[in-house]
Design a protein around this motif. Sequence first.
Motif, PDB file in Angstrom:
ATOM      1  N   TYR A 387       2.597 -38.694  23.394  1.00  0.00           N
ATOM      2  CA  TYR A 387       1.577 -38.800  24.179  1.00  0.00           C
ATOM      3  C   TYR A 387       1.625 -37.920  25.346  1.00  0.00           C
ATOM      4  CZ  TYR A 387       0.442 -43.006  21.652  1.00  0.00           C
ATOM      5  OH  TYR A 387       0.048 -43.934  20.641  1.00  0.00           O
ATOM      6  N   ASP A 388       0.424 -37.222  25.727  1.00  0.00           N
ATOM      7  CA  ASP A 388       0.519 -36.465  26.824  1.00  0.00           C
ATOM      8  C   ASP A 388      -0.084 -37.292  27.985  1.00  0.00           C
ATOM      9  OD1 ASP A 388      -0.051 -34.609  28.877  1.00  0.00           O
ATOM     10  OD2 ASP A 388      -0.921 -33.257  27.521  1.00  0.00           O
ATOM     11  N   LEU A 389       0.778 -38.060  29.007  1.00  0.00           N
ATOM     12  CA  LEU A 389       0.463 -38.823  29.933  1.00  0.00           C
ATOM     13  C   LEU A 389      -0.500 -38.209  30.861  1.00  0.00           C
ATOM     14  CD1 LEU A 389       3.969 -40.755  29.981  1.00  0.00           C
ATOM     15  CD2 LEU A 389       1.850 -41.276  28.670  1.00  0.00           C
ATOM     16  N   GLU A 390      -0.405 -36.879  31.244  1.00  0.00           N
ATOM     17  CA  GLU A 390      -1.333 -36.362  32.162  1.00  0.00           C
ATOM     18  C   GLU A 390      -2.627 -36.202  31.960  1.00  0.00           C
ATOM     19  OE1 GLU A 390      -1.647 -31.641  33.495  1.00  0.00           O
ATOM     20  OE2 GLU A 390       0.404 -32.583  34.075  1.00  0.00           O
ATOM     21  N   VAL A 391      -2.771 -35.916  30.680  1.00  0.00           N
ATOM     22  CA  VAL A 391      -4.442 -35.791  30.146  1.00  0.00           C
ATOM     23  C   VAL A 391      -4.676 -37.105  29.506  1.00  0.00           C
ATOM     24  CG1 VAL A 391      -4.235 -33.375  30.045  1.00  0.00           C
ATOM     25  CG2 VAL A 391      -3.882 -34.623  28.038  1.00  0.00           C
ATOM     26  N   ASP A 392      -3.773 -37.828  29.120  1.00  0.00           N
ATOM     27  CA  ASP A 392      -4.236 -39.035  28.242  1.00  0.00           C
ATOM     28  C   ASP A 392      -3.255 -40.556  28.552  1.00  0.00           C
ATOM     29  OD1 ASP A 392      -5.205 -40.907  26.068  1.00  0.00           O
ATOM     30  OD2 ASP A 392      -3.348 -40.143  24.933  1.00  0.00           O
ATOM     31  N   PRO A 393      -3.694 -40.788  30.058  1.00  0.00           N
ATOM     32  CA  PRO A 393      -2.615 -41.731  30.641  1.00  0.00           C
ATOM     33  C   PRO A 393      -2.750 -43.234  29.959  1.00  0.00           C
ATOM     34  CG  PRO A 393      -4.571 -41.379  32.193  1.00  0.00           C
ATOM     35  CD  PRO A 393      -4.538 -40.255  30.976  1.00  0.00           C
ATOM     36  N   GLU A 395      -2.885 -43.352  26.656  1.00  0.00           N
ATOM     37  CA  GLU A 395      -2.408 -43.377  25.333  1.00  0.00           C
ATOM     38  C   GLU A 395      -3.118 -43.616  24.041  1.00  0.00           C
ATOM     39  OE1 GLU A 395       2.384 -44.284  26.202  1.00  0.00           O
ATOM     40  OE2 GLU A 395       0.850 -45.933  26.743  1.00  0.00           O
ATOM     41  N   LEU A 396      -4.302 -43.088  24.203  1.00  0.00           N
ATOM     42  CA  LEU A 396      -5.399 -42.968  22.978  1.00  0.00           C
ATOM     43  C   LEU A 396      -5.263 -42.090  22.036  1.00  0.00           C
ATOM     44  CD1 LEU A 396      -8.213 -44.438  25.416  1.00  0.00           C
ATOM     45  CD2 LEU A 396      -6.733 -45.739  24.352  1.00  0.00           C
ATOM     46  N   ALA A 397      -4.556 -40.983  22.290  1.00  0.00           N
ATOM     47  CA  ALA A 397      -4.528 -39.911  21.524  1.00  0.00           C
ATOM     48  C   ALA A 397      -3.028 -39.566  21.031  1.00  0.00           C
ATOM     49  CB  ALA A 397      -5.222 -38.584  21.939  1.00  0.00           C
ATOM     50  N   ASN A 398      -2.665 -39.714  19.898  1.00  0.00           N
ATOM     51  CA  ASN A 398      -1.349 -39.554  19.505  1.00  0.00           C
ATOM     52  C   ASN A 398      -1.123 -37.982  18.863  1.00  0.00           C
ATOM     53  OD1 ASN A 398       1.328 -39.194  18.339  1.00  0.00           O
ATOM     54  ND2 ASN A 398       1.111 -41.147  16.834  1.00  0.00           N
ATOM     55  N   ARG A 399      -0.474 -37.195  19.711  1.00  0.00           N
ATOM     56  CA  ARG A 399      -0.187 -35.523  19.297  1.00  0.00           C
ATOM     57  C   ARG A 399       0.885 -35.372  18.424  1.00  0.00           C
ATOM     58  NH1 ARG A 399      -5.394 -34.454  20.272  1.00  0.00           N
ATOM     59  NH2 ARG A 399      -6.298 -34.892  22.669  1.00  0.00           N
ATOM     60  N   ILE A 400       1.507 -36.117  17.964  1.00  0.00           N
ATOM     61  CA  ILE A 400       2.789 -35.986  17.177  1.00  0.00           C
ATOM     62  C   ILE A 400       2.435 -34.879  15.931  1.00  0.00           C
ATOM     63  CG2 ILE A 400       2.737 -37.914  15.542  1.00  0.00           C
ATOM     64  CD1 ILE A 400       5.754 -36.244  17.285  1.00  0.00           C
ATOM     65  N   GLU A 401       1.437 -34.906  15.363  1.00  0.00           N
ATOM     66  CA  GLU A 401       1.149 -34.225  14.219  1.00  0.00           C
ATOM     67  C   GLU A 401       0.468 -32.799  14.668  1.00  0.00           C
ATOM     68  OE1 GLU A 401      -0.944 -36.378  11.216  1.00  0.00           O
ATOM     69  OE2 GLU A 401       0.868 -37.489  10.581  1.00  0.00           O
ATOM     70  N   CYS A 402       0.150 -32.658  15.839  1.00  0.00           N
ATOM     71  CA  CYS A 402      -0.824 -31.448  16.478  1.00  0.00           C
ATOM     72  C   CYS A 402       0.144 -30.310  16.379  1.00  0.00           C
ATOM     73  CB  CYS A 402      -1.284 -31.708  17.581  1.00  0.00           C
ATOM     74  SG  CYS A 402      -2.579 -32.784  17.717  1.00  0.00           S
ATOM     75  N   ALA A 403      -0.050 -29.137  15.613  1.00  0.00           N
ATOM     76  CA  ALA A 403       0.574 -27.819  15.720  1.00  0.00           C
ATOM     77  C   ALA A 403       0.953 -27.384  17.210  1.00  0.00           C
ATOM     78  CB  ALA A 403      -0.038 -27.030  14.674  1.00  0.00           C
ATOM     79  N   SER A 404      -0.119 -27.622  17.901  1.00  0.00           N
ATOM     80  CA  SER A 404      -0.287 -27.359  19.446  1.00  0.00           C
ATOM     81  C   SER A 404       0.887 -27.822  20.091  1.00  0.00           C
ATOM     82  CB  SER A 404      -1.561 -27.305  20.232  1.00  0.00           C
ATOM     83  OG  SER A 404      -1.948 -28.749  19.798  1.00  0.00           O
ATOM     84  N   HIS A 405       1.437 -29.196  19.672  1.00  0.00           N
ATOM     85  CA  HIS A 405       2.500 -29.681  20.474  1.00  0.00           C
ATOM     86  C   HIS A 405       3.856 -29.641  19.784  1.00  0.00           C
ATOM     87  CE1 HIS A 405      -1.321 -31.086  22.448  1.00  0.00           C
ATOM     88  NE2 HIS A 405      -0.762 -31.843  23.183  1.00  0.00           N
ATOM     89  N   ALA A 406       3.860 -28.831  18.900  1.00  0.00           N
ATOM     90  CA  ALA A 406       5.190 -28.793  17.886  1.00  0.00           C
ATOM     91  C   ALA A 406       6.058 -28.407  18.924  1.00  0.00           C
ATOM     92  CB  ALA A 406       5.168 -27.761  16.826  1.00  0.00           C
ATOM     93  N   ARG A 407       6.205 -27.575  20.163  1.00  0.00           N
ATOM     94  CA  ARG A 407       7.266 -27.385  20.779  1.00  0.00           C
ATOM     95  C   ARG A 407       7.530 -28.410  21.984  1.00  0.00           C
ATOM     96  NH1 ARG A 407      12.183 -25.402  21.953  1.00  0.00           N
ATOM     97  NH2 ARG A 407      12.354 -24.424  23.867  1.00  0.00           N
TER      98      ARG A 407
END
Length: 450
Positions: A387-393, A395-407
């Motif tokens: 979770y990106d707590l800055e833009v999604d405080p 926790e409604l959008a799980n980004r674990i599968e997003c290629a953009s968030h692999a790093r």
Amino acid sequence: MVKSSTPPNVIIFFTDQQRWDTTGVHGNPLDLTPNFDRMAQRGTHLYYAFTCQPVCGPARAALQTGCYATRVGCFRNGIPLPPDAVTIARCFREAGYSTAYIGKWHLASRDPVPETERGGYDYWLASNVLEFSSDPYRTVVYDNEGKAVLLPGYRVNALTDAAIRYIASHQEQPFFLFLSFLEPHHQNRLDSYPAPEGYAERYVGRWMPPDLAALGGSVHQHLAGYYGMVKRLDEAFGLLLDALRSLQLLDRTIVLYTSDHGCHFKTRNTEYKRSCHEGSIRVPAALQGPGFDGGGQIRQLVSLVDIPPTLLEAAGLPIPETMQGRSFLRLTRGEREGWPEEVFLQISEWHVGRAVRTRRWKYGVFAPHKNPWQDSSSDTYWEAYLYDLEVDPYELANRIECASHARVAEVMRERLLRCIQEVEGEKPTIIPAKRVPSGQLSISEEEAWQ
């Protein structure tokens, strides 16, 4: 560290299952916690305070010992605190303090709690599982001899009155008092949040946290009662402070207010906690008294496991080498260098899981092949959420599968592995999630380390 020759008294005012955002200093608009808010503004406010495990017994084990639940052995509910555990009560008692425990314990094998399972407290007026031994207007606890004691009044007030009586009769010797409530935890046998008479009605249809508004759960059924319980807790907290003031003990007493974990109202699983979402893990926490008056707002991330060493240092006592937590007393002096950038979390009972949270990111893993009631850890975990707590405080959008968030996942994976190694002495394998294209989303290398 205290400069006075007179050791400070220490009181922990401990609630059960209270979210951080029930408080005014965290934006709740309903004026539920004016006494807590006042202390947070005048004393030291731990803005980012977290449990280390969002379930009753393990969190309490950490707060009694300054160790993570897996180190103590109490990795789930129903495991007694080891009789030889180095506890905060034993540390204060060895320093000449009178020590007392009043309220809910949840670290024993049965009720009445055997003396060997009481963590070293001298004075005892408690129940192991208070939600089973009592109801809101029928508070049954057990004394030092194991005899049942019926305390009059609504449960919050009944326990607070008992604490005030203890304080009044122990003014001549420094004391360490742990006052542990059940509220605002639900009453298990009814699956309800029973506020004092007339209190729930004040909050029906009122403001609710955005995560609960979005996800629903049992919030419409339970939030009004929950808020009513929080309101009464804060009123009782005010009464306790008034008692200290009237006895001229306020200036020489360290007072801590916090909770064991939060409550997500069945939005993240089929019950109220046992997840690493903010609703479960973030708690209110503030202190006042010697060493903490005027300490300001601390923005570093602090865990329940850090509280025992902090209170011992503030009282001028040595910190046992067994404690895994760190004293945050230096943060009140602005000495921030070297403080960890993350908090580490363990999960049991719902699944065997681990997580790490920084100011911006939260990353978690789980072991679906393990039994969460029998296994305390795993040698292999699978990535579960990011979770990106800055833009999604909320926790409604799980980004674990997003290629953009692999790093980001890679950086957080290494953080988590380091925490597990430091706390548990093992380095498991973490299986990465499958990545999928993520459109316009993009995260820089600098952001990945936040």
